[in-house]
Design a protein around this motif. Structure first.
Motif, PDB file in Angstrom:
ATOM      1  N   GLY A   1       0.765  -1.260  -0.234  1.00  0.00           N
ATOM      2  CA  GLY A   1      -0.012  -0.099   0.031  1.00  0.00           C
ATOM      3  C   GLY A   1       1.342   1.343   0.147  1.00  0.00           C
ATOM      4  N   ASN A   2       1.996   0.955   0.220  1.00  0.00           N
ATOM      5  CA  ASN A   2       2.894   2.384  -0.347  1.00  0.00           C
ATOM      6  C   ASN A   2       2.780   3.192  -2.142  1.00  0.00           C
ATOM      7  OD1 ASN A   2       4.640   1.864   2.478  1.00  0.00           O
ATOM      8  ND2 ASN A   2       5.469   0.289   2.230  1.00  0.00           N
ATOM      9  N   PHE A   3       2.622   4.613  -1.220  1.00  0.00           N
ATOM     10  CA  PHE A   3       3.056   4.620  -2.957  1.00  0.00           C
ATOM     11  C   PHE A   3       3.659   6.059  -3.149  1.00  0.00           C
ATOM     12  CE2 PHE A   3      -1.574   4.014  -1.979  1.00  0.00           C
ATOM     13  CZ  PHE A   3      -2.405   3.853  -3.389  1.00  0.00           C
ATOM     14  N   GLN A   4       4.268   5.995  -3.731  1.00  0.00           N
ATOM     15  CA  GLN A   4       5.607   7.068  -3.779  1.00  0.00           C
ATOM     16  C   GLN A   4       5.425   7.762  -5.181  1.00  0.00           C
ATOM     17  OE1 GLN A   4       8.401   6.953  -2.653  1.00  0.00           O
ATOM     18  NE2 GLN A   4       7.323   4.550  -1.078  1.00  0.00           N
ATOM     19  N   CYS A   5       5.646   9.911  -4.934  1.00  0.00           N
ATOM     20  CA  CYS A   5       5.259  10.794  -5.350  1.00  0.00           C
ATOM     21  C   CYS A   5       6.482  10.486  -7.080  1.00  0.00           C
ATOM     22  CB  CYS A   5       6.238  11.599  -4.899  1.00  0.00           C
ATOM     23  SG  CYS A   5       6.052  13.300  -5.548  1.00  0.00           S
ATOM     24  N   GLN A   6       5.726  10.255  -7.495  1.00  0.00           N
ATOM     25  CA  GLN A   6       6.579  10.503  -9.409  1.00  0.00           C
ATOM     26  C   GLN A   6       7.293  11.863  -9.500  1.00  0.00           C
ATOM     27  OE1 GLN A   6       2.675   9.009 -11.120  1.00  0.00           O
ATOM     28  NE2 GLN A   6       3.240   6.637 -10.476  1.00  0.00           N
ATOM     29  N   GLY A   7       6.919  13.110  -9.437  1.00  0.00           N
ATOM     30  CA  GLY A   7       7.647  14.056  -9.044  1.00  0.00           C
ATOM     31  C   GLY A   7       6.466  14.514  -9.891  1.00  0.00           C
TER      32      GLY A   7
ATOM     33  N   GLU B   1      11.100  13.516 -14.197  1.00  0.00           N
ATOM     34  CA  GLU B   1      11.301  11.869 -14.070  1.00  0.00           C
ATOM     35  C   GLU B   1      11.275  11.555 -13.068  1.00  0.00           C
ATOM     36  OE1 GLU B   1      12.083  10.229 -16.936  1.00  0.00           O
ATOM     37  OE2 GLU B   1      12.117  12.409 -17.601  1.00  0.00           O
ATOM     38  N   GLN B   2      10.981  12.269 -11.517  1.00  0.00           N
ATOM     39  CA  GLN B   2      11.486  11.498 -10.544  1.00  0.00           C
ATOM     40  C   GLN B   2      10.903  12.681  -9.578  1.00  0.00           C
ATOM     41  OE1 GLN B   2      14.647   9.249  -9.622  1.00  0.00           O
ATOM     42  NE2 GLN B   2      15.649  11.241  -9.422  1.00  0.00           N
ATOM     43  N   CYS B   3      10.675  12.485  -7.860  1.00  0.00           N
ATOM     44  CA  CYS B   3      10.379  13.860  -7.146  1.00  0.00           C
ATOM     45  C   CYS B   3      11.747  14.475  -6.861  1.00  0.00           C
ATOM     46  CB  CYS B   3       9.973  12.936  -5.909  1.00  0.00           C
ATOM     47  SG  CYS B   3       9.617  13.953  -4.214  1.00  0.00           S
ATOM     48  N   LEU B   4      11.598  15.257  -6.494  1.00  0.00           N
ATOM     49  CA  LEU B   4      12.819  15.942  -6.642  1.00  0.00           C
ATOM     50  C   LEU B   4      13.211  16.298  -4.885  1.00  0.00           C
ATOM     51  CD1 LEU B   4      12.833  18.954  -9.303  1.00  0.00           C
ATOM     52  CD2 LEU B   4      13.611  16.198  -9.420  1.00  0.00           C
ATOM     53  N   TYR B   5      12.709  16.040  -4.004  1.00  0.00           N
ATOM     54  CA  TYR B   5      12.607  15.784  -2.723  1.00  0.00           C
ATOM     55  C   TYR B   5      13.408  14.887  -1.817  1.00  0.00           C
ATOM     56  CZ  TYR B   5       9.823  19.743  -2.373  1.00  0.00           C
ATOM     57  OH  TYR B   5       9.182  21.085  -2.752  1.00  0.00           O
ATOM     58  N   HIS B   6      14.648  15.097  -1.161  1.00  0.00           N
ATOM     59  CA  HIS B   6      14.724  13.864  -0.080  1.00  0.00           C
ATOM     60  C   HIS B   6      14.699  14.007   1.238  1.00  0.00           C
ATOM     61  CE1 HIS B   6      18.083  10.387   0.622  1.00  0.00           C
ATOM     62  NE2 HIS B   6      18.938  11.602   1.156  1.00  0.00           N
ATOM     63  N   PRO B   7      14.432  12.950   1.868  1.00  0.00           N
ATOM     64  CA  PRO B   7      13.624  12.017   1.200  1.00  0.00           C
ATOM     65  C   PRO B   7      12.452  11.779  -0.021  1.00  0.00           C
ATOM     66  CG  PRO B   7      13.582  11.435   3.178  1.00  0.00           C
ATOM     67  CD  PRO B   7      13.766  12.895   3.202  1.00  0.00           C
ATOM     68  N   SER B   8      12.476  11.191  -1.145  1.00  0.00           N
ATOM     69  CA  SER B   8      10.568  11.514  -1.155  1.00  0.00           C
ATOM     70  C   SER B   8       9.907  11.260  -0.583  1.00  0.00           C
ATOM     71  CB  SER B   8      11.248  11.289  -3.628  1.00  0.00           C
ATOM     72  OG  SER B   8      11.024   9.656  -2.577  1.00  0.00           O
ATOM     73  N   HIS B   9       8.863  12.488  -1.780  1.00  0.00           N
ATOM     74  CA  HIS B   9       7.347  12.034  -0.758  1.00  0.00           C
ATOM     75  C   HIS B   9       6.991  10.986  -0.960  1.00  0.00           C
ATOM     76  CE1 HIS B   9       6.978  16.487  -2.394  1.00  0.00           C
ATOM     77  NE2 HIS B   9       7.972  16.043  -0.442  1.00  0.00           N
TER      78      HIS B   9
ATOM     79  N   ILE C   1       1.093  17.192  -3.091  1.00  0.00           N
ATOM     80  CA  ILE C   1       0.535  17.999  -3.248  1.00  0.00           C
ATOM     81  C   ILE C   1       1.469  19.131  -3.308  1.00  0.00           C
ATOM     82  CG2 ILE C   1       0.481  19.485  -0.520  1.00  0.00           C
ATOM     83  CD1 ILE C   1      -2.032  20.282  -1.760  1.00  0.00           C
ATOM     84  N   VAL C   2       2.901  19.132  -3.216  1.00  0.00           N
ATOM     85  CA  VAL C   2       3.628  19.878  -3.231  1.00  0.00           C
ATOM     86  C   VAL C   2       4.421  19.982  -4.646  1.00  0.00           C
ATOM     87  CG1 VAL C   2       6.555  21.056  -2.424  1.00  0.00           C
ATOM     88  CG2 VAL C   2       4.921  20.441  -0.578  1.00  0.00           C
ATOM     89  N   CYS C   3       4.537  18.745  -5.058  1.00  0.00           N
ATOM     90  CA  CYS C   3       5.123  18.423  -6.367  1.00  0.00           C
ATOM     91  C   CYS C   3       3.967  19.206  -7.726  1.00  0.00           C
ATOM     92  CB  CYS C   3       5.431  16.909  -6.968  1.00  0.00           C
ATOM     93  SG  CYS C   3       6.834  16.769  -5.659  1.00  0.00           S
ATOM     94  N   HIS C   4       2.869  19.149  -7.535  1.00  0.00           N
ATOM     95  CA  HIS C   4       1.273  18.824  -8.256  1.00  0.00           C
ATOM     96  C   HIS C   4       1.983  20.814  -8.589  1.00  0.00           C
ATOM     97  CE1 HIS C   4      -2.714  19.453  -8.750  1.00  0.00           C
ATOM     98  NE2 HIS C   4      -1.982  19.239  -9.908  1.00  0.00           N
TER      99      HIS C   4
END
Length: 347
Positions: free
Chosen positions: A225-231, A236-244, A329-332
């Motif tokens: 059930g884990n969702f990863q932010c796709q950026g 190409e991907q979430c730029l935050y570290h750790p990724s959302h 939401i930050v990456c939207h």
């Protein structure tokens, strides 16, 4: 406790916040009564943290770090937690479906970083082991406050994904009906899109972790059930570290916060897809022919040509992960996706 520590103290309504420096729990009660001008004895008030934990004794009080926000309540009562306040806010500002749409985006516009930090704090330290439970009987707290007949988390999440896709369909239908396009062509297009959605069960499997291993109807999350932010749409991907990341199956709080995540169109629905669909409808004039690709003859300028409406591409761009990214939401990015153009939706 021999040294003085400062705490932030507020009431259940969170309207007033007072800084209080004390050496022990009893002193905190007395100073709170004084600062808030309460008509209670020290034994008549309790304190809780923002996640709902009641401070029952001096021993636990000593473990709290300085500047912890504490909420005073009457003995036997509880103040709303941060998650409950967030949930209430989302319900109040959202539309028919709790899909974290434009109004929720507006809610987060001011002091974005503080609110996002608050969301992260709500989820930090929650019991992740609860994610493995599925049924209402195994994890009744997860279903608390839900008006649903769903017997499992998977069933509920399946329906929430359907809600989001249905919302895209109805908004698209409403917007196209307002456009000056050939009516027959539009009706046939809407009918075919609706049929494809029904055939695919409105893509409810996107949020259903039971579909994680299904190549044909694969969920966005993994089997836990884990969702990863796709950026962001142009990354190409979430730029935050750790990724959302988020697991709405883990807790009621995580389920609530999950509503603020977005299925974002790379090629924007209103700004790009809708105009491109209108242009294609004008080009074909009306739809006729076989089930999958509707053909007809029409004149484009001085050229007589066969025109085919690319219904499959329209469907994919509106409703599938070919053009949707699941993002925190930050990456939207609500600005114009200038480099992602839709169409021409003709074959």
């Amino acid at each position: 406790m021999t040294t003085t520590k400062g705490f932030k103290v507020t009431d259940a309504d969170r309207k007033t916040r007072v800084g209080i420096a004390v050496k022990n729990f009893d002193e905190l009660k007395k100073k709170t009564i004084d600062k808030f001008k309460l008509k209670f004895l020290p034994g008549q008030i309790d304190f809780q943290t923002t996640d709902g934990t009641i401070i029952e004794n001096e021993e636990y009080f000593q473990t709290l770090p300085p500047q912890t926000l504490l909420i005073w309540v009457k003995v036997g009562e509880k103040a709303p937690t941060d998650a409950e306040i967030l949930y209430k806010t989302i319900r109040e500002v959202n539309d028919e479906y709790l899909t974290a749409g434009e109004k929720v985006q507006q809610f987060f516009t001011e002091k974005m970083k503080n609110k996002v930090f608050k969301l992260a704090e709500v989820l930090k330290g929650l019991d992740k082991d609860s994610a493995k439970f599925s049924s209402r009987s195994e994890h009744p707290e997860w279903f608390e406050g839900l008006n649903t007949n769903s017997k499992t988390k998977e069933e509920y999440m399946f329906r929430r994904a359907q809600d989001r896709i249905r919302t895209y369909f109805y908004k698209t239908k409403d917007e196209l009906n307002k456009k000056d396009v050939p009516r027959n062509a539009l009706r046939e297009l809407i009918t075919e899109l609706d049929s494809k959605l029904k055939l695919n069960k409105y893509l409810g499997y996107y949020f259903n972790r039971a579909n994680a291993g299904d190549e044909n109807m694969k969920s966005i999350c993994d089997q836990n059930g884990n969702f990863q932010c796709q950026g962001r749409w142009d990354k190409e991907q979430c730029l935050y570290h750790p990724s959302h990341s988020i697991n709405p199956y883990a807790s009621r709080e995580a389920r609530i916060v999950f509503q603020t995540w977005n299925l974002d169109h790379n090629k924007e629905r209103s700004r790009s897809i809708i105009p491109a669909v209108c242009a294609a409808l004008h080009s074909v004039g009306r739809l006729s022919g076989n089930d999958k690709v509707r053909k007809l003859l029409d004149h484009v300028g001085d050229v007589h040509a066969d025109k085919c409406l690319d219904v499959k591409s329209i469907f994919n761009d509106l409703f599938t992960v070919n053009n949707l990214k699941f993002v925190h939401i930050v990456c939207h990015d609500k600005g114009a996706h200038v480099h992602a153009k839709a169409g021409p939706y003709l074959l």
